[in-house]
Design an enzyme around this catalytic site. Sequence first.
Site, PDB file in Angstrom:
ATOM      1  N   ASN A 395      10.382  41.037   0.571  1.00  0.00           N
ATOM      2  CA  ASN A 395      10.366  39.560  -0.195  1.00  0.00           C
ATOM      3  C   ASN A 395      11.607  38.998   0.232  1.00  0.00           C
ATOM      4  OD1 ASN A 395      10.470  37.457  -2.037  1.00  0.00           O
ATOM      5  ND2 ASN A 395       9.342  38.674  -3.369  1.00  0.00           N
ATOM      6  N   ASP A 396      12.675  39.148   0.127  1.00  0.00           N
ATOM      7  CA  ASP A 396      13.941  38.386   0.388  1.00  0.00           C
ATOM      8  C   ASP A 396      14.160  38.278   1.636  1.00  0.00           C
ATOM      9  OD1 ASP A 396      14.327  38.132  -2.453  1.00  0.00           O
ATOM     10  OD2 ASP A 396      15.354  40.224  -2.651  1.00  0.00           O
ATOM     11  N   VAL A 397      13.941  39.382   2.527  1.00  0.00           N
ATOM     12  CA  VAL A 397      14.261  39.568   4.021  1.00  0.00           C
ATOM     13  C   VAL A 397      13.148  38.876   4.838  1.00  0.00           C
ATOM     14  CG1 VAL A 397      15.333  41.520   3.736  1.00  0.00           C
ATOM     15  CG2 VAL A 397      12.893  41.697   4.334  1.00  0.00           C
TER      16      VAL A 397
END
Length: 472
Positions: A395-397
């Site tokens: 998600n964040d990456v």
Amino acid sequence: MFVEYIVGFSGLIASALFIYGLKAMSSPVTAVSGIVTAGYGMIFVVAATFLNLLNVSDAVRPHLLVNIGLGVLALILGGAWAGLRGRSVQMTAMPQMVALFNGMGGGSAACLAAVELLSDQPTSPLHLSITVIGALIGCISLTGSIIAWAKLDGRMKKPVRFKGQRLFNGLLFLASVILGAAAILYYGTPTGAPLRDLFFLAALLFGVCMTLPIGGADMPVVISLYNAFTGLAVGLEGYVMGNPALMIAGMVVGSAGTLLTVLMAKAMNRSLTNVLFSNFGETSSASAEGPQGEMKSAEPSDAATTMRYASSVIIVPGYGLAVAQAQQKLYEFVKILVANGVDVKFAIHPVAGRMPGHMNVLLAEAGVPYDMIYDMDDINDSFASTDVALIIGANDVVNPSARTDKSSPIYGMPILNADKAREVFVIKRGQGVGYSGVENPLFFQKNTTMVYGDAQAVLSKMVEAVKALGTN
């Protein structure tokens, strides 16, 4: 004299094996052999320690059998527990196990310092100062790593923050330093004992307070940082004990951990000062609302068919892949794609997963060839010319907010350019946010399609779908 030569030579051999082993660990191809080599170095150190017991003074000699017995008991209990946990640990629990084992290293260094300070033997101020510094760092590593383990293991769901926390932590650290200095000043006197005890309590408490406000998404940096702390503490206590092998091992681990911490901080676009002295991992209410719109979804068979007839596919693995234990099924799917002429690569973000190298280990466990795995800097430019990007549990990456949304807590963090692929498929359990709590606008893009479900189940259906299509 002969025993001293043997012990010294053993330390030299152990140091060489530690350095060679660490060098080998820098490549996934030689990592396993590096770990084994460093393990042989540890055997030499342990053997030398027991051999050195034959060289003790007459005053200690009556306690020799007791010391040997306690040492053997510690080896049996510690080795049995570590071996059992190492064999049975799930890949999803690997980060917390690393944090816990690292904490034990820091705790061991603190215990060595405690033994030195409890002895009340005449010694130099320099010797005492190094002992206390090693104790301070070891205590912080011990309790900080335990809190990191609790966060990674889900026992602590949210960061603990309160008004004036940074000031409180700063005063607590200052108190630890002052108590340590006072323990040195009053060493060997009746006043020194309570000061020493208060010093250890303050240092242990600071390790807890330092880690409590840190967000779970930043645990890769925290693990690297405490790894560096443990190495430094061990190196300092090695100097105190006059043990070259311990000094070299500690310095090597400490320097490697420091370098890794800097690399992890850089991968998250954070300075080391920011890591140490701020509540990194905080989210903002402005960015928590996230993008507006709808996510479109597709069946696993549709996604699989698209990739089967694509020319190129880049796969971005994330923690969700580890949770589902779907790495074997993923590689089975990849082998079918490759057999049909699809160019498949894996893209790894430096902080993907819950610890440095988590995704690399996960893929290696499944047997994915090393030449299919690429670091972010080596593959990022390839997304723009790629037919399909397949994101599994990340998600964040891959969050484009890091490039454009200045209110986002991840703004400025280098990300994988998965959003630039011609088509993007995201395997995800549901519509929840990532570990940092930030919504991902990638999921709302026109070229993105969600494939909902457990990664293991979804990939199984995708394998069945491409098998049904046959081969070229």
